[in-house]
Scaffold this motif. Structure first.
Motif, PDB file in Angstrom:
ATOM      1  N   ALA A 136       0.831  -1.207   0.000  1.00 62.35           N
ATOM      2  CA  ALA A 136       0.000   0.000   0.000  1.00 62.35           C
ATOM      3  C   ALA A 136       0.867   1.258   0.000  1.00 62.35           C
ATOM      4  CB  ALA A 136      -0.929  -0.005   1.210  1.00 62.35           C
ATOM      5  N   LEU A 137       1.919   1.261   0.797  1.00 61.66           N
ATOM      6  CA  LEU A 137       2.783   2.444   0.884  1.00 61.66           C
ATOM      7  C   LEU A 137       3.488   2.720  -0.434  1.00 61.66           C
ATOM      8  CD1 LEU A 137       4.381   1.960   4.430  1.00 61.66           C
ATOM      9  CD2 LEU A 137       2.581   3.565   3.774  1.00 61.66           C
ATOM     10  N   THR A 138       3.875   1.680  -1.135  1.00 64.37           N
ATOM     11  CA  THR A 138       4.569   1.888  -2.411  1.00 64.37           C
ATOM     12  C   THR A 138       3.590   2.192  -3.538  1.00 64.37           C
ATOM     13  OG1 THR A 138       4.579  -0.521  -2.765  1.00 64.37           O
ATOM     14  CG2 THR A 138       6.541   0.466  -1.781  1.00 64.37           C
ATOM     15  N   ARG A 139       2.500   1.425  -3.610  1.00 65.29           N
ATOM     16  CA  ARG A 139       1.589   1.548  -4.749  1.00 65.29           C
ATOM     17  C   ARG A 139       0.639   2.735  -4.629  1.00 65.29           C
ATOM     18  NH1 ARG A 139      -3.093  -0.599  -5.151  1.00 65.29           N
ATOM     19  NH2 ARG A 139      -2.707  -1.952  -3.356  1.00 65.29           N
ATOM     20  N   ILE A 140       0.068   2.934  -3.423  1.00 61.56           N
ATOM     21  CA  ILE A 140      -0.868   4.044  -3.218  1.00 61.56           C
ATOM     22  C   ILE A 140      -0.138   5.281  -2.699  1.00 61.56           C
ATOM     23  CG2 ILE A 140      -2.942   4.793  -1.986  1.00 61.56           C
ATOM     24  CD1 ILE A 140      -3.739   1.839  -1.761  1.00 61.56           C
ATOM     25  N   GLY A 141       0.785   5.072  -1.781  1.00 55.92           N
ATOM     26  CA  GLY A 141       1.499   6.202  -1.185  1.00 55.92           C
ATOM     27  C   GLY A 141       2.583   6.787  -2.052  1.00 55.92           C
ATOM     28  N   GLY A 142       3.031   6.018  -3.042  1.00 55.69           N
ATOM     29  CA  GLY A 142       4.066   6.528  -3.932  1.00 55.69           C
ATOM     30  C   GLY A 142       5.433   6.616  -3.298  1.00 55.69           C
ATOM     31  N   ILE A 143       5.655   5.864  -2.214  1.00 55.46           N
ATOM     32  CA  ILE A 143       6.948   5.877  -1.526  1.00 55.46           C
ATOM     33  C   ILE A 143       7.819   4.762  -2.098  1.00 55.46           C
ATOM     34  CG2 ILE A 143       8.125   5.808   0.699  1.00 55.46           C
ATOM     35  CD1 ILE A 143       6.111   8.055   0.513  1.00 55.46           C
ATOM     36  N   ILE A 148      11.532   2.978   2.539  1.00 61.55           N
ATOM     37  CA  ILE A 148      10.646   2.597   3.636  1.00 61.55           C
ATOM     38  C   ILE A 148      11.433   1.794   4.660  1.00 61.55           C
ATOM     39  CG2 ILE A 148       8.581   1.324   4.284  1.00 61.55           C
ATOM     40  CD1 ILE A 148       7.490   1.868   1.487  1.00 61.55           C
ATOM     41  N   LYS A 149      11.653   2.399   5.805  1.00 67.12           N
ATOM     42  CA  LYS A 149      12.394   1.736   6.886  1.00 67.12           C
ATOM     43  C   LYS A 149      11.385   1.015   7.783  1.00 67.12           C
ATOM     44  CE  LYS A 149      16.178   5.111   6.876  1.00 67.12           C
ATOM     45  NZ  LYS A 149      15.713   5.828   5.689  1.00 67.12           N
ATOM     46  N   GLY A 462       5.378  18.576   2.878  1.00 73.66           N
ATOM     47  CA  GLY A 462       6.798  18.686   3.171  1.00 73.66           C
ATOM     48  C   GLY A 462       7.266  17.732   4.249  1.00 73.66           C
ATOM     49  N   TYR A 463       6.566  16.590   4.395  1.00 75.80           N
ATOM     50  CA  TYR A 463       6.971  15.591   5.378  1.00 75.80           C
ATOM     51  C   TYR A 463       7.590  14.385   4.678  1.00 75.80           C
ATOM     52  CZ  TYR A 463       4.560  18.124   9.044  1.00 75.80           C
ATOM     53  OH  TYR A 463       4.190  19.090   9.941  1.00 75.80           O
ATOM     54  N   ARG A 464       8.419  13.702   5.419  1.00 73.67           N
ATOM     55  CA  ARG A 464       9.051  12.491   4.885  1.00 73.67           C
ATOM     56  C   ARG A 464       8.755  11.318   5.797  1.00 73.67           C
ATOM     57  NH1 ARG A 464      15.154  13.098   3.364  1.00 73.67           N
ATOM     58  NH2 ARG A 464      14.123  14.197   1.644  1.00 73.67           N
ATOM     59  N   LEU A 465       8.463  10.191   5.190  1.00 74.82           N
ATOM     60  CA  LEU A 465       8.237   8.968   5.944  1.00 74.82           C
ATOM     61  C   LEU A 465       9.562   8.490   6.522  1.00 74.82           C
ATOM     62  CD1 LEU A 465       6.263   6.641   6.680  1.00 74.82           C
ATOM     63  CD2 LEU A 465       6.967   5.529   4.571  1.00 74.82           C
ATOM     64  N   LYS A 466       9.630   8.415   7.854  1.00 73.60           N
ATOM     65  CA  LYS A 466      10.888   8.063   8.510  1.00 73.60           C
ATOM     66  C   LYS A 466      10.897   6.643   9.079  1.00 73.60           C
ATOM     67  CE  LYS A 466      13.762  10.716   9.063  1.00 73.60           C
ATOM     68  NZ  LYS A 466      14.924  11.092   8.216  1.00 73.60           N
ATOM     69  N   LYS A 467       9.775   6.240   9.687  1.00 78.21           N
ATOM     70  CA  LYS A 467       9.740   4.931  10.322  1.00 78.21           C
ATOM     71  C   LYS A 467       8.362   4.300  10.124  1.00 78.21           C
ATOM     72  CE  LYS A 467      13.001   6.086  14.064  1.00 78.21           C
ATOM     73  NZ  LYS A 467      13.180   6.158  15.552  1.00 78.21           N
ATOM     74  N   VAL A 468       8.333   2.974  10.051  1.00 75.96           N
ATOM     75  CA  VAL A 468       7.078   2.221   9.926  1.00 75.96           C
ATOM     76  C   VAL A 468       7.195   0.941  10.744  1.00 75.96           C
ATOM     77  CG1 VAL A 468       5.424   1.118   8.386  1.00 75.96           C
ATOM     78  CG2 VAL A 468       6.806   3.028   7.547  1.00 75.96           C
ATOM     79  N   ARG A 469       6.161   0.659  11.518  1.00 73.89           N
ATOM     80  CA  ARG A 469       6.130  -0.650  12.186  1.00 73.89           C
ATOM     81  C   ARG A 469       4.689  -1.128  12.311  1.00 73.89           C
ATOM     82  NH1 ARG A 469      10.217  -2.862  16.765  1.00 73.89           N
ATOM     83  NH2 ARG A 469       9.936  -5.051  16.192  1.00 73.89           N
ATOM     84  N   VAL A 480      -4.706  -5.272  10.264  1.00 75.93           N
ATOM     85  CA  VAL A 480      -3.385  -5.021  10.841  1.00 75.93           C
ATOM     86  C   VAL A 480      -3.296  -3.546  11.218  1.00 75.93           C
ATOM     87  CG1 VAL A 480      -2.345  -4.582   8.564  1.00 75.93           C
ATOM     88  CG2 VAL A 480      -0.886  -5.238  10.488  1.00 75.93           C
ATOM     89  N   GLU A 481      -2.649  -3.264  12.333  1.00 74.11           N
ATOM     90  CA  GLU A 481      -2.409  -1.887  12.778  1.00 74.11           C
ATOM     91  C   GLU A 481      -0.987  -1.494  12.383  1.00 74.11           C
ATOM     92  OE1 GLU A 481      -4.332   0.353  14.784  1.00 74.11           O
ATOM     93  OE2 GLU A 481      -6.112  -0.933  14.746  1.00 74.11           O
ATOM     94  N   THR A 482      -0.818  -0.211  12.085  1.00 76.04           N
ATOM     95  CA  THR A 482       0.483   0.296  11.651  1.00 76.04           C
ATOM     96  C   THR A 482       0.766   1.628  12.325  1.00 76.04           C
ATOM     97  OG1 THR A 482       0.100  -0.690   9.468  1.00 76.04           O
ATOM     98  CG2 THR A 482       1.917   0.853   9.650  1.00 76.04           C
ATOM     99  N   VAL A 483       2.011   1.823  12.756  1.00 72.15           N
ATOM    100  CA  VAL A 483       2.441   3.111  13.297  1.00 72.15           C
ATOM    101  C   VAL A 483       3.495   3.683  12.358  1.00 72.15           C
ATOM    102  CG1 VAL A 483       3.322   4.362  15.298  1.00 72.15           C
ATOM    103  CG2 VAL A 483       2.100   2.208  15.622  1.00 72.15           C
ATOM    104  N   VAL A 484       3.282   4.941  11.952  1.00 68.86           N
ATOM    105  CA  VAL A 484       4.181   5.605  11.014  1.00 68.86           C
ATOM    106  C   VAL A 484       4.670   6.925  11.617  1.00 68.86           C
ATOM    107  CG1 VAL A 484       4.179   6.903   8.835  1.00 68.86           C
ATOM    108  CG2 VAL A 484       3.266   4.592   8.892  1.00 68.86           C
ATOM    109  N   LEU A 485       5.927   7.218  11.422  1.00 70.52           N
ATOM    110  CA  LEU A 485       6.491   8.515  11.812  1.00 70.52           C
ATOM    111  C   LEU A 485       6.762   9.335  10.551  1.00 70.52           C
ATOM    112  CD1 LEU A 485       7.790  10.610  13.687  1.00 70.52           C
ATOM    113  CD2 LEU A 485       9.942   9.302  13.480  1.00 70.52           C
TER     114      LEU A 485
END
Length: 491
Positions: A136-143, A148-149, A462-469, A480-485
C-alpha cells in the motif's frame, strides 16, 4: 510465490490484471459466452487474499473469490455467482494444500464470520500483513520501497485468548434452544459458539449462566424479522491486568424480568464487577443502545496498560488486545520522541488511551474525540491517573483542530492521529500541514487510507516517511495496525 496483500487493494490489483489480460478475457467471452456458468466446476490456484479472508485466483484472466482458501492452495471450486469482471466460487476440494495451510483448532471456524485465517500458519499471517502494508505504501502512497524503513511486525507469542471484549448475538437454534454465538459471514444467521478461542475463558461461564437463566424463565431472544423478543446481545469485557469482568445485556425494552436472580448468579463468577442493561428498542443493525441501565456493581471496570489506569464502560472504545496495545502505543510514544515540554494534539483519542501515554512525557496534551461518552471517560481517566496536563475536546477532529488553530492560534510540536478506517478528512490534513508540527505519528487500521494520507503529507506537506512498524492486533483476522512517523523536512 505471489506477493500477498489483502482487502480492496488486493482485489483491485487482481481485477486490474483483467485489463492487462484483456485479449485473453475477451477470447473467453467471445460470442457473449461468460467466463463460467453457475454451478460449473474447475481447478484454481489461489494467488492472493481479500479483506474478508477469501482466496483470490484467476482463470483465463477472470478473477474468482473463494472462501476457506489460502495463498498456494490448488483447489476444485464450484461457481456460485458471476459478475462482469469477477465472480465467487465455493471450495469443493483441496487438490494440493498450500505449504502454509494448518488445521483449524476451532470447530466453528468454517461457519463463523469472525476468524478468517485460522487455516493459515501464524508466521505466514504476519508476513502477509506486513507485505500488505508495504504494498500500500509503495503503490498508493508513492513511496519508493528502498526508502521505507520498516521494522519487523509485532506478533504474539500466543495468538489465542487475546480479546478482552466479546459481543455475542442471542437467538434460537433450529430445534428451539436459546443459543449464543457469532454471525456467519455476510448474514445474521447465528453460528453457535459459546467459547470463542480468541476470547477469555470467562466468556463461556457467563454465557452459560445467562442462557440457562433465559431457558428457566422462558425469556425469549430478540427476533430480527418480527421485532419481538427481549434479549438481543450479550457484551462481555475483561480487564486483563485487574481481572475485573463486565456483563451487559442488550435488550429490546427498558426492564428485565427476575433481574435480581440473574445478578445473584452472575456475581458468583470470580471477578464480576459490573452488570448492566443496554436499551435498544430500534429495528436496526446497530448493536448497542445509547442508554445504559445499571443492575449491580460499578458502571465500569478498570484495566491498566504500562502503568496507566483506565475505566472502561459498556460504550467505551478500548483496544481489544491489551498485550499488543502496549506495544502499539509504546511505539507511538517512541516515535513522538518527547522531551518534556512539547504540545501534543491527539486526534481521534477515544477514552484517552494514547493521550495518557503521551502525557507522561509531554508538556501538555490535547485530545479530540467525536463521541461525548468517550470524552467523559477520557477526562475521568486523566483524573484517575492524576494527570493535569491533558485537555479533551468533544467534536469532529476535522472541525475542532481547524477551529482551535484559526480562532485561538493553537500550535503543535507533535500531532498523533488514530483515525477510523476511512482515514483523515482532507480539512484535517490541510490544518495539520499549516500547523507544521515537527513530527506526525499516524496510527492506522487501514493500509490503503494510511498510504493515501501519507501521499498528501509527503507531497504537499513537506513531510518524509521516517519509520514504519506494524502490530498484529488481530491474530486469525485480516486486519493489521500500523504506526508511522512523518518528520517535517521543509519549512
Amino acid at each position: 510465490m505471489a506477493k500477498t496483500e489483502s482487502g480492496n487493494a488486493a482485489a483491485g490489483r487482481a481485477l486490474s490484471g483483467v485489463a492487462a489480460d484483456s485479449r485473453e478475457t475477451a477470447a473467453s467471452r467471445r460470442g457473449g459466452k461468460p467466463a463460467a456458468q453457475k454451478n460449473e466446476e474447475f481447478n484454481l490456484t489461489i494467488e492472493d487474499m481479500s479483506d474478508d479472508g477469501s482466496g483470490i485466483g484467476r482463470r483465463t484472466g477472470f478473477v474468482w473469490f473463494v472462501k476457506d482458501t489460502v495463498v498456494g492452495d490448488v483447489v476444485r471450486v464450484r461457481v456460485t455467482k458471476v459478475l462482469k469482471s469477477y465472480g465467487y466460487a465455493r471450495l469443493m476440494k483441496i487438490i494440493t494444500p498450500s505449504r502454509h495451510r494448518v488445521s483449524e483448532p476451532c470447530p466453528a471456524a468454517h461457519e463463523c464470520g469472525g476468524c478468517t485465517l485460522q487455516m493459515l500458519d501464524y508466521r505466514e499471517q504476519l508476513r502477509m500483513k506486513q507485505e500488505k502494508v508495504l504494498n500500500a505504501l509503495t503503490r498508493i502512497g508513492g513511496i519508493p520501497a528502498d526508502e521505507i524503513k520498516m521494522k519487523p511486525i509485532f506478533g504474539m507469542d500466543n495468538p489465542w485468548r487475546y480479546r478482552n471484549k466479546a459481543l455475542f448475538p442471542i437467538g434460537k437454534s433450529r430445534d428451539g434452544r436459546i443459543i449464543a454465538g457469532f454471525y456467519a459471514a455476510r448474514s445474521h444467521r447465528i453460528v453457535e459458539c459459546g467459547d470463542c478461542l480468541l476470547g477469555v475463558r470467562e466468556n463461556q461461564k457467563i454465557l452459560r449462566v445467562i442462557l440457562d437463566f433465559l431457558e428457566e424463565y422462558g425469556i425469549e431472544p430478540y427476533d430480527e424479522e418480527t421485532g419481538k423478543g427481549l434479549v438481543r446481545h450479550v457484551l462481555i469485557r475483561k480487564g486483563f491486568s485487574s481481572g475485573e469482568l463486565l456483563a451487559c445485556l442488550v435488550i429490546n425494552g427498558r426492564s428485565f424480568p427476575h433481574s435480581g436472580d440473574l445478578v445473584s448468579r452472575l456475581m458468583l463468577i470470580p471477578g464480576m464487577k459490573s452488570i448492566s442493561l443496554s436499551v435498544n428498542t430500534a429495528r436496526t443493525n446497530v448493536v448497542m443502545g445509547k442508554e445504559i441501565l445499571p443492575l449491580a456493581g460499578e458502571p465500569y471496570i478498570e484495566d491498566s496498560i504500562a502503568g496507566v489506569r483506565y475505566r472502561i464502560s459498556p460504550l467505551s472504545f478500548y483496544q481489544v488486545n491489551p498485550v499488543q496495545t502496549e506495544k502499539l502505543y509504546g511505539t507511538a510514544l517512541s516515535y513522538a520522541d518527547l522531551k518534556g515540554g512539547e504540545t501534543v494534539w491527539d486526534l481521534y483519542c477515544g477514552i484517552g488511551t494514547i493521550s495518557l501515554f503521551l502525557a507522561r512525557k509531554a508538556g501538555k496534551v490535547r485530545g479530540v474525540e467525536i463521541v461525548p461518552d468517550a470524552v467523559r471517560d477520557a477526562r475521568a481517566n486523566a483524573e484517575l491517573n492524576h494527570m493535569e496536563n491533558v485537555e479533551f475536546f468533544a467534536g469532529k477532529a476535522e472541525e475542532v483542530l481547524p477551529r482551535e488553530y484559526r480562532e485561538h492560534g493553537e500550535k503543535a510540536d507533535v500531532i498523533v492521529v488514530d483515525p477510523p478506517r476511512k482515514g483523515c478528512d482532507r480539512a484535517l490534513l490541510d490544518t495539520m500541514i499549516r500547523m507544521a508540527p515537527k513530527r506526525i505519528v499516524y496510527v492506522s487500521c487501514n493500509p490503503s487510507t494510511l498510504a493515501r494520507d501519507i501521499r498528501i503529507l509527503a507531497g504537499e506537506g513537506g513531510y518524509r516517511l521516517k519509520k514504519v512498524r506494524c502490530c498484529d492486533m488481530f491474530p486469525m483476522g485480516m486486519h493489521v495496525e500500523t504506526v508511522v512517523l512523518m518528520s517535517r523536512v521543509r519549512d
